[in-house]
Design a protein around this motif. Sequence first.
Motif, PDB file in Angstrom:
ATOM      1  N   THR A 112      38.946  43.320  36.785  1.00  0.00           N
ATOM      2  CA  THR A 112      40.218  42.959  36.155  1.00  0.00           C
ATOM      3  C   THR A 112      41.392  43.389  37.030  1.00  0.00           C
ATOM      4  OG1 THR A 112      40.179  45.021  34.856  1.00  0.00           O
ATOM      5  CG2 THR A 112      39.271  43.044  33.824  1.00  0.00           C
TER       6      THR A 112
ATOM      7  N   LEU B  91      41.865  40.748  39.746  1.00  0.00           N
ATOM      8  CA  LEU B  91      42.498  39.537  39.214  1.00  0.00           C
ATOM      9  C   LEU B  91      43.994  39.748  39.013  1.00  0.00           C
ATOM     10  CD1 LEU B  91      39.794  38.521  36.586  1.00  0.00           C
ATOM     11  CD2 LEU B  91      40.225  37.431  38.796  1.00  0.00           C
ATOM     12  N   GLU B  92      44.374  40.937  38.560  1.00  0.00           N
ATOM     13  CA  GLU B  92      45.789  41.236  38.358  1.00  0.00           C
ATOM     14  C   GLU B  92      46.530  41.316  39.692  1.00  0.00           C
ATOM     15  OE1 GLU B  92      45.084  44.711  36.045  1.00  0.00           O
ATOM     16  OE2 GLU B  92      45.141  43.639  34.146  1.00  0.00           O
TER      17      GLU B  92
ATOM     18  N   ALA C 263      45.678  39.660  42.358  1.00  0.00           N
ATOM     19  CA  ALA C 263      45.772  38.281  42.839  1.00  0.00           C
ATOM     20  C   ALA C 263      46.938  37.544  42.188  1.00  0.00           C
ATOM     21  CB  ALA C 263      44.453  37.550  42.568  1.00  0.00           C
ATOM     22  N   GLN C 264      47.144  37.776  40.887  1.00  0.00           N
ATOM     23  CA  GLN C 264      48.248  37.104  40.198  1.00  0.00           C
ATOM     24  C   GLN C 264      49.593  37.543  40.765  1.00  0.00           C
ATOM     25  OE1 GLN C 264      50.413  38.865  37.531  1.00  0.00           O
ATOM     26  NE2 GLN C 264      51.683  37.075  37.997  1.00  0.00           N
ATOM     27  N   ILE C 265      49.750  38.851  40.975  1.00  0.00           N
ATOM     28  CA  ILE C 265      51.016  39.348  41.516  1.00  0.00           C
ATOM     29  C   ILE C 265      51.220  38.844  42.939  1.00  0.00           C
ATOM     30  CG2 ILE C 265      52.258  41.437  42.212  1.00  0.00           C
ATOM     31  CD1 ILE C 265      50.851  42.860  39.844  1.00  0.00           C
TER      32      ILE C 265
ATOM     33  N   ARG D 221      50.038  36.114  44.388  1.00  0.00           N
ATOM     34  CA  ARG D 221      50.383  34.687  44.404  1.00  0.00           C
ATOM     35  C   ARG D 221      51.837  34.480  44.008  1.00  0.00           C
ATOM     36  NH1 ARG D 221      45.726  30.623  44.327  1.00  0.00           N
ATOM     37  NH2 ARG D 221      47.519  29.267  44.586  1.00  0.00           N
ATOM     38  N   SER D 222      52.299  35.209  43.018  1.00  0.00           N
ATOM     39  CA  SER D 222      53.682  35.039  42.566  1.00  0.00           C
ATOM     40  C   SER D 222      54.671  35.389  43.668  1.00  0.00           C
ATOM     41  CB  SER D 222      53.940  35.925  41.335  1.00  0.00           C
ATOM     42  OG  SER D 222      53.140  35.517  40.246  1.00  0.00           O
TER      43      SER D 222
ATOM     44  N   ARG E 122      54.567  32.740  46.484  1.00  0.00           N
ATOM     45  CA  ARG E 122      55.185  31.466  46.105  1.00  0.00           C
ATOM     46  C   ARG E 122      56.685  31.505  46.380  1.00  0.00           C
ATOM     47  NH1 ARG E 122      53.302  31.022  40.968  1.00  0.00           N
ATOM     48  NH2 ARG E 122      51.356  30.297  41.904  1.00  0.00           N
TER      49      ARG E 122
ATOM     50  N   GLU F  22      49.545  31.074  49.441  1.00  0.00           N
ATOM     51  CA  GLU F  22      49.053  31.733  48.235  1.00  0.00           C
ATOM     52  C   GLU F  22      47.539  31.906  48.253  1.00  0.00           C
ATOM     53  OE1 GLU F  22      50.483  30.146  44.501  1.00  0.00           O
ATOM     54  OE2 GLU F  22      52.217  29.264  45.533  1.00  0.00           O
TER      55      GLU F  22
ATOM     56  N   GLU G 215      45.519  35.322  47.779  1.00  0.00           N
ATOM     57  CA  GLU G 215      44.585  35.458  46.663  1.00  0.00           C
ATOM     58  C   GLU G 215      43.209  35.898  47.160  1.00  0.00           C
ATOM     59  OE1 GLU G 215      43.184  33.018  42.692  1.00  0.00           O
ATOM     60  OE2 GLU G 215      43.746  31.864  44.470  1.00  0.00           O
TER      61      GLU G 215
ATOM     62  N   ARG H 131      55.274  45.669  31.517  1.00  0.00           N
ATOM     63  CA  ARG H 131      55.705  44.332  31.924  1.00  0.00           C
ATOM     64  C   ARG H 131      57.018  44.381  32.697  1.00  0.00           C
ATOM     65  NH1 ARG H 131      58.969  40.243  30.293  1.00  0.00           N
ATOM     66  NH2 ARG H 131      59.930  41.469  28.621  1.00  0.00           N
TER      67      ARG H 131
END
Length: 393
Positions: free
Chosen positions: A65, A68-69, A71-73, A75-76, A79, A85, A89, A258
């Motif tokens: 997990t 995955l977190e 990777a999300q940050i 990619r953002s 971008r 990206e 990732e 957040r």
Amino acid sequence: MTAAPYASDPRRSRGRRHPEPESPTRSVFQRDRDRIIHSGAFRRLQYKTQVFVYHEGDHYRTRLTHSLEVAQIARSICRVLGLDEDLAEALALAHDLGHTCFGHAGEDALHERMAPFGGFDHNAQTLRILTRLEKRYADFDGLNLTWETLEGVVKHNGPLVDAQGKRRRGAGPLPVAILDYMGEQDLELATHAGPEAQVAALADDIAYNNHDIDDGLRAGLFQLADLRDLPLVGDVVAAVERQYPELERQRMAHEVVRRLINRMVEDVLGETARRLAALKPGLVEDIRHHGAPVVAFSPEMQAQDRALKEFLKARMYRHDRVNRMTSKARRTVRELFDLFLAEPDCLPADWARRAEGSGTPRTARLVADFIAGMTDRFAIEEHARLFDVSVHT
């Protein structure tokens, strides 16, 4: 967003160690990402933990997990900056593959036992997994990833040696796995990694700091009130409490995390934009050969990040509850290593066949590979099978 001229371009990749036809529908970096996701090492991250052992609760982060977190940050951030990206990732998903069971406690114990045989380093172990240990393809060992992905895995935290090939003071010798691979492919250890790898490294920092806050609060190791004196964090906690004074504790914690992630991402974007404007890179090589990271926190955020790390070290990583489990984890890894090194016939048959007798360097590295690949769950069960005479094997 249009790709920046200094982004890593999949069409100009330096290629793979073993040439093979490329996909007509996916870029080379998309293909690297997909190979990582389909690897056995990636699946095992589900039961490898960061701080808490897997059975302590289903809501705590695991290596999977966390990856995955990250990777999300990553990619953002890419971008917004016009970077690739898919490469970021791939690096985010691969960066923890070499970690042992039981987090840093397992790695410390394995490094201690491997000291006479070249030591153990999770970053080097990731390279070893990606280039040797994964055995899925008919024509080669490893995943045969692009040069850019392997470079980013090895150097995402910066150059490993100086221009003369010497390690920085106190860094210790280069890990054996990296030295071995350099004989096959030069990853240019004296330069910085490309910008996507630098993004993945900062995304990792952002993710684990903030999610350790979340997990620490969930575990009751500290309270939101304990965070009020920290720079940045205290301001965010105060703002959330003012806006939502009646909000239940768990939702308030999520709102704080957040907002912290958002503040840190915005800081990286602002500081990186300033550094890019000063450097004016025209190619990705300009970033690799620059004398400092281009993707970075501002000096103010670096200080706030250090303060948060110190808090987490004192209140979470050294908490007596965590210390007790860490002690058990270290003993488990040490005892497994000692047994397998002395009696390699106790390894599974396909592993035992590759051993070269008890106590030898080759057997030691084989044992390290086997233990490093264990999940928390498997290590606990294997230890019971080998040391508890009442457990049937």
